[in-house]
Design a protein around this motif. Structure first.
Motif: not given
Length: 139
Positions: A50-51, A124, A128, A47
């Motif tokens: 991803y950020l 998330i 997305h 996560i």
């Protein structure tokens, strides 16, 4: 490409954590405890990655996970509640990674039983979908 790979990793560990939670954990068994800790660590790190990748792709300032989260919230991509949940995730990941000997098993049990990992996964997934709708996912 990387956005999708990271989402797959988040979902893979979400599924694993759900399976562990449903089956139950023998918290006195160090192997089971470490399996939970490792799954939570990879889930959290995916996560965070991803950020950070999102901040880089979108051109938002975010040299650290916390700055990235704040910038995404300032850009309207995260609500205040989502921002706080992700900030707690970063702190939690730091404890797992850097303070293994100081981990409070009761807190880990609460994270698993209350499915806190699922909430940040939902954040998330929502982000997305928003990035996809805006055409901001990496090619």
């Amino acid at each position: 490409m990387l956005h999708n790979k990271l989402i797959e990793e988040v979902l893979r560990h979400l599924e694993f954590l759900e399976k562990i939670r449903r089956r139950g954990v023998n918290w006195d068994d160090v192997f089971e405890l470490y399996a939970v800790l490792h799954a939570l660590q990879i889930h959290s790190q995916s996560i965070i990655d991803y950020l950070l990748h999102t901040c880089a792709v979108v051109g938002i300032r975010g040299e650290t996970p916390l700055k990235c989260i704040a910038s995404l919230a300032s850009a309207g991509l995260l609500s205040g509640e989502e921002r706080e949940a992700l900030r707690r995730l970063v702190g939690f990941r730091n404890i797992i990674v850097h303070e293994y000997g100081e981990i409070n098993v009761e807190k880990i049990r609460q994270v698993l039983e209350e499915r806190r990992y699922a909430y940040v996964s939902e954040i998330i997934m929502k982000l997305h979908k928003e990035l996809d709708a805006r055409g901001l996912l990496d090619p």
